[in-house]
Design a protein around this motif. Structure first.
Motif, short mmCIF file in Angstrom:
data_model
loop_
_atom_site.label_atom_id
_atom_site.label_comp_id
_atom_site.label_asym_id
_atom_site.label_seq_id
_atom_site.Cartn_x
_atom_site.Cartn_y
_atom_site.Cartn_z
N ALA A 446 0.90 -1.34 0.08
CA ALA A 446 -0.02 -0.18 -0.08
C ALA A 446 0.82 1.26 -0.03
N GLN A 447 2.16 1.31 -0.07
CA GLN A 447 3.03 2.25 0.33
C GLN A 447 4.06 2.55 -0.82
N LYS A 448 4.47 3.55 -1.08
CA LYS A 448 5.60 3.74 -1.92
C LYS A 448 6.34 4.91 -1.57
N ALA A 449 7.68 5.03 -2.01
CA ALA A 449 8.59 6.36 -1.29
C ALA A 449 9.11 6.91 -2.50
N TYR A 450 9.39 8.13 -2.83
CA TYR A 450 10.22 8.67 -3.85
C TYR A 450 11.20 10.10 -3.01
N PHE A 451 12.28 9.53 -2.92
CA PHE A 451 13.33 10.50 -2.53
C PHE A 451 14.60 11.04 -3.51
N ALA A 452 14.48 12.21 -3.78
CA ALA A 452 15.41 12.68 -4.83
C ALA A 452 16.69 12.47 -4.68
N THR A 453 17.50 11.81 -5.72
CA THR A 453 18.85 11.73 -5.41
C THR A 453 19.52 12.46 -6.66
N LYS A 454 20.55 13.28 -6.58
CA LYS A 454 20.93 13.91 -7.86
C LYS A 454 22.14 13.26 -8.31
N THR A 455 22.16 13.41 -9.70
CA THR A 455 23.21 12.84 -10.40
C THR A 455 23.79 13.67 -11.54
N LYS A 456 24.94 13.92 -11.81
CA LYS A 456 25.64 14.59 -12.75
C LYS A 456 25.62 13.98 -14.13
N LYS A 457 24.88 14.37 -15.32
CA LYS A 457 24.93 13.87 -16.37
C LYS A 457 25.10 15.16 -17.40
N SER A 458 26.30 15.02 -18.00
CA SER A 458 26.81 15.85 -19.01
C SER A 458 26.56 17.32 -18.64
N GLY A 459 26.92 17.43 -17.24
CA GLY A 459 26.68 18.90 -16.56
C GLY A 459 25.36 19.38 -16.36
N GLU A 485 -2.30 8.30 -13.74
CA GLU A 485 -3.68 7.74 -13.82
C GLU A 485 -3.47 6.15 -13.25
N ARG A 486 -2.55 5.60 -13.46
CA ARG A 486 -2.34 4.43 -12.67
C ARG A 486 -2.37 4.44 -11.06
N LEU A 487 -1.97 5.45 -10.72
CA LEU A 487 -1.65 5.45 -9.36
C LEU A 487 -3.25 5.76 -8.59
N LEU A 488 -4.16 6.48 -9.59
CA LEU A 488 -5.52 6.75 -9.19
C LEU A 488 -6.35 5.77 -9.55
N SER A 489 -6.09 4.59 -9.94
CA SER A 489 -6.86 3.62 -10.32
C SER A 489 -7.13 2.79 -9.06
N PHE A 490 -8.25 2.28 -8.75
CA PHE A 490 -8.52 0.92 -7.82
C PHE A 490 -7.94 -0.10 -7.95
N ASP A 491 -7.19 -0.40 -8.96
CA ASP A 491 -6.60 -1.65 -9.37
C ASP A 491 -5.18 -1.64 -8.59
N GLU A 492 -4.65 -0.34 -8.40
CA GLU A 492 -3.26 -0.08 -7.86
C GLU A 492 -3.44 -0.01 -6.39
N PRO A 493 -2.67 -1.02 -5.66
CA PRO A 493 -2.74 -0.81 -4.36
C PRO A 493 -2.17 0.42 -3.55
N VAL A 494 -1.13 0.92 -4.26
CA VAL A 494 -0.44 1.82 -3.43
C VAL A 494 -1.44 3.14 -3.27
N ALA A 495 -1.56 3.34 -1.96
CA ALA A 495 -2.25 4.66 -1.84
C ALA A 495 -1.40 5.48 -0.72
N PHE A 496 -0.41 5.26 -0.23
CA PHE A 496 0.31 5.92 0.70
C PHE A 496 1.76 6.06 0.27
N ILE A 497 2.08 7.73 0.04
CA ILE A 497 3.38 8.17 -0.52
C ILE A 497 4.04 8.75 0.63
N PHE A 498 5.40 8.32 0.58
CA PHE A 498 6.25 9.03 1.41
C PHE A 498 7.25 9.65 0.67
N SER A 499 7.76 10.88 1.18
CA SER A 499 8.76 11.82 0.45
C SER A 499 9.55 12.67 1.70
N HIS A 500 10.43 13.16 1.23
CA HIS A 500 11.20 14.17 2.09
C HIS A 500 11.04 15.39 1.59
#
Length: 901
Positions: A446-459, A485-500
């Motif tokens: 029911a949960q997923k997380a997104y924490f930004a990680t920065k990477t340099k690519k060609s400046g 759209e997929r996140l808002l579908s009842f077929d997708e169980p993820v409903a709780f999002i964690f972020s910094h």
């Protein structure tokens, strides 16, 4: 699901047409392939034929039409830029569109670009964004709105792309196209000299030269993040025809052409209403509490603003802000021994921390002394419960509910044993047992997380995924950032999002109904940005927007009181929009004045006689019956309520005042206990705590330790003392001081001590607020009888009217609003009586009465606070007993002798 869009929303059309109106009079630009002088490339450019004066005239007309203040000049930005022709000064005008978060500004600026093509033939647009998160949001918006705009504009030649430095032909394709070209770029992609777009390749000109020659219209998304000199130089390096700036929180509002304030959006129902679920500790002052609000540095001083639990003169503990510098001792600043060792050792604004002599260190926004983990547990549980209840209600409307958590540290969630992750799983598994539809859902699914990680690519700074390590991270990134759209579908169980902090500007999901802030808010803007992630109106499974106000409610589960939360939002908005339309400043902020002493009055016989009667200081003596004091205290203490320390949850709706642009909380539910904290803390030496409270509250009092110990031995509240020692101590001391004061006052005796107040203590001038002064001026032989040429009053309903009435009475010879330094010592603090009056004696013609009077709202002394009653009793014994001066409490001047005169 496919998102649906309404092309007839008036506020969005107005925002679009405001920008279109800027270029009124511009001839339609036909596509024309040109070869700039000295170039190795060709372009189909934009062209602006209007003069600056014509642009300014159009701007002023648009502003007048929209009810905005008219600017008297175009706001331009200038920087030196390396171009095809060498170094040049590039200057470009800037126009701002202010739209509250969640009202569709991305939709508006895409539609604006298409209208500018339709009306004037402008075809080259670069959307500049401050981060990859915003870029992903814009990219998604371009994709989902294309079918809508194809239908609305009759399938215009419309192409959008996200800049990729690895695609060598991308810039050339943008420059050569004769259709509508929209390119999305992060500012990092062209900010610095080492970026690919600024480099020559294979003997060809740098790609940025080709972009410059297209004279693009820049669309700046969240431009408050592009205000540095380096950013301005980068924007100028694109040689823009103009810049259109879109944000809800502009730092600098250049030539505003449209404004939709938060209050406008709220009143019109364009965003969700906000309610605050306040999760806070109550009745828990057993630990030294600290929160770092600000770290400030000037040329001469470094200081910090802290929130602490301060001992007030009343004996209560209140959370209060204090300003500290190096060397300050929090024991002295708070009046509480619990802060022993908290002496400021270092304040470091650059690194963002404050350190104390006991080696405790706190970062900006950091907090200690509250049971943070207990608060987090309660917040998570409240959010999950709210989510389950709301999803049950909204399922029949085809709405999937999302909850968003902002956490304090990635390490508290990302590892398998991260404490926030474990808290979530525990609460989820417990609460789901009460909701049949959730029983088979696993917390991990029911949960997923997104924490930004920065990477340099060609400046260019890029974000690859949530941690850059696993396939699961890629899936989370795609689901959260790209597949709404997929996140808002009842077929997708993820409903709780964690972020910094990554999900700020640029990420919006319409179906976020709960935002849980498991972290300290670093600034008011951050609070507003976080709330902004959830205010967009929701959609159902068909992609239709929901307009039901009963459904459109965002619940913010915050670790602060709802009053503090709402005040923070209000302060942030005032910073952005100023205080126009907000409640006017109080009267005392408008005009200062000076009232002057009438020195000649001191030569009058009436004054000399009055002063001789009232000037004397006294000392008092009292007798204390200790057994009775203990018995009376224990009797009341045993009936007192001593609450357990606890985490409570209360809820308030945020409403906009109908008459003013002002947020106010409307309480929806009282505080309910979510977590019981009783017995979690070490038991202090209660007698020492009680001694400290006796000595450090007003008035300071001292009792023998055996008396305090006897109260503890005899009370039936010993169990409560172990559960909440500090609340017990405060309650016991409050009762003790009240009973002690009662005994003192009942038997108090005053006698002159041989000293007195000098006439020289009267200030020759007093600075005050004009609105708080009654002039003392003789009119028709009446008035002008105050010792100063004006009377400064403290209470409009009583003191002001009393002064006005005295000025109108012919039988008043002279009167004094007794100054603050004229006091009487009492066992409960110094007492400053109100008035001294000299007037004709109606019983003995030619004689005078010398009176001291206290003005109150009622003659029934039982209606007064206990300390007020006690001070009046002391006043009677001092003036009437020791000095032989008439002293009474009155409500109005008619209560004086011969009141009908």
């Amino acid at each position: 699901m496919k998102f649906k869009f309404d092309s007839d929303q008036e506020y969005q059309v107005d925002a679009v047409e405001s920008v279109v109106g800027l270029f009124d009079g511009q001839a339609f630009v036909r596509n024309q392939l040109t070869v700039p002088t000295g170039a190795t490339f060709q372009v189909v450019p934009n062209r602006l034929d209007l003069t600056p004066d014509q642009l300014l005239a159009n701007l002023q007309k648009v502003q007048d039409d929209r009810g905005l203040d008219q600017d008297d000049k175009l706001e331009t930005l200038t920087a030196k830029v390396d171009t095809l022709r060498g170094e040049e000064d590039i200057t470009f005008p800037n126009f701002s569109v202010e739209m509250e978060t969640g009202t569709g500004k991305t939709y508006v600026y895409i539609r604006t670009a298409l209208r500018l093509y339709e009306t004037y033939g402008l075809r080259k647009f670069i959307i500049v964004v401050p981060s990859v998160a915003v870029r992903e949001g814009v990219k998604k918006a371009l994709e989902v709105t294309k079918p809508h705009f194809d239908k609305l504009f009759g399938k215009p030649p419309y192409h959008s792309t996200v800049y990729d430095s690895a695609r060598k032909s991308q810039v050339a394709g943008f420059a050569l196209s004769d259709g509508i070209e929209i390119m999305v770029m992060t500012i990092d992609a062209f900010k610095r000299a080492e970026t690919v777009i600024r480099q020559s390749r294979e003997g060809l000109d740098p790609p940025i030269y080709q972009l410059q020659e297209t004279r693009p219209v820049l669309i700046l998304d969240e431009p408050q993040n592009m205000e540095s000199d380096l950013s301005v130089s980068a924007l100028a390096s694109l040689n823009p025809m103009c810049a259109l700036r879109y944000s809800a929180t502009h730092r600098n509002a250049y030539n505003v052409v449209y404004r939709l304030t938060p209050f406008d959006a709220y009143r019109q129902g364009l965003v969700k209403r906000i309610e605050v679920a306040s999760v806070v500790q109550q009745d828990n002052e057993n630990l030294p509490f600290l929160r770092v609000e600000e770290l400030n540095a000037t040329k001469r001083t470094v200081s910090a603003k802290l929130s602490v639990h301060k001992l007030m003169a009343t004996g209560k503990i209140r959370e209060k802000p204090i300003k500290v510098r190096s060397g300050d001792n929090l024991v002295e600043k708070t009046g509480r021994a619990e802060y022993e060792g908290f002496v400021v050792d270092e304040i470091n604004p650059g690194s963002g921390f404050i350190r104390f002599a006991n080696n405790q260190e706190l970062a900006l926004g950091g907090e200690q002394g509250s049971d943070r983990e207990a608060v987090f547990e309660a917040q998570i549980a409240s959010t999950i419960e709210e989510h389950f209840r709301r999803q049950r209600r909204l399922k029949e409307h085809g709405i999937k509910v999302l909850s968003l958590f902002f956490i304090d540290k990635v390490d508290n969630y990302a590892p398998n044993d991260g404490k926030l992750k474990l808290m979530f799983v525990k609460a989820f598994d417990e609460i789901k047992q009460r909701y049949a539809e959730w029983k088979d859902v696993q917390a991990a699914d029911a949960q997923k997380a997104y924490f930004a990680t920065k990477t340099k690519k060609s400046g260019e700074t890029m974000v690859l995924d949530s941690t850059g390590k696993t396939k699961q991270d890629d899936e989370a990134f795609n689901l959260i950032m790209r597949e709404k759209e997929r996140l808002l579908s009842f077929d997708e169980p993820v409903a709780f999002i964690f972020s910094h902090s990554a999900l700020r500007e640029g990420w919006d999901n319409p179906n976020v109904f709960q935002i849980c802030t498991l972290r300290e808010v670093g600034s008011e803007t951050e609070r507003r940005q976080q709330v902004g992630r959830g205010v967009r109106l929701p959609v159902n499974q068909n992609g239709d927007r929901i307009q039901d106000e009963q459904i459109n409610v965002l619940t913010v589960v915050a670790s602060e009181t709802y009053e503090r939360f709402v005040a923070g939002l209000q302060r942030d908005i005032e910073k952005e929009y100023g205080k126009d339309g907000l409640p006017p400043p109080p009267p005392n902020q408008r005009k200062r004045t000076t009232i002057k002493l009438r020195k000649q009055f001191m030569l009058k016989p009436e004054f000399k006689e009055l002063w001789e009667k009232i000037k004397h200081k006294t000392r008092y003596s009292v007798q204390i019956d200790t057994p009775k004091l203990v018995a009376d205290t224990v009797a009341e203490l045993d009936e007192a309520t001593i609450r357990k320390p606890r985490i409570t949850v209360s809820k308030a709706n945020i409403r906009v005042d109908e008459a003013e642009d002002f947020f106010e909380p409307i309480v929806l539910s009282g505080a309910r206990t979510a977590v019981d904290l009783a017995g979690r803390y070490p038991l202090p030496n209660l007698i020492e705590v009680m001694e400290s409270l006796m000595a450090n509250t007003s008035p300071p009092m001292r009792l023998a330790r055996r008396t305090l110990l006897e109260v503890f031995k005899q009370t039936a509240k010993r169990a409560e003392a172990t559960e909440n020692p500090h609340d017990f101590a405060i309650t016991a001391v409050d009762i003790l001081k009240s009973k002690l004061a009662d005994q003192m006052v009942k038997g108090i005796k005053y006698q002159k001590d041989g000293t007195w107040y000098e006439q020289t203590q009267f200030a020759e001038e007093i600075q005050t607020w004009a609105d708080y002064v009654v002039p003392s001026v003789e009119t028709g032989g009446v008035g002008g009888t105050h010792i100063y040429d004006g009377v400064r009053w403290d209470s409009e309903g009583i003191e002001k009217q009393f002064a006005v009435d005295l000025e109108r009475r012919a039988d008043v010879k002279l009167y004094i609003k007794l100054p603050d330094w004229f006091t009487v010592d009492t066992p409960i603090g110094r007492y400053n009586p109100d008035w001294a009056v000299v007037m004709d004696d109606p019983a003995n013609h030619g004689d005078s009465l010398y009176l001291v009077r206290e003005t109150k709202g009622s003659l029934d002394l039982s209606e007064l606070r206990p300390d007020e009653r006690a001070k009046i009793t002391c006043g009677q014994r001092h003036f009437g007993g020791a000095l032989g001066v008439s002293y009474k409490v009155i409500t109005k001047s008619a209560d004086l002798p011969n009141g009908g005169v």
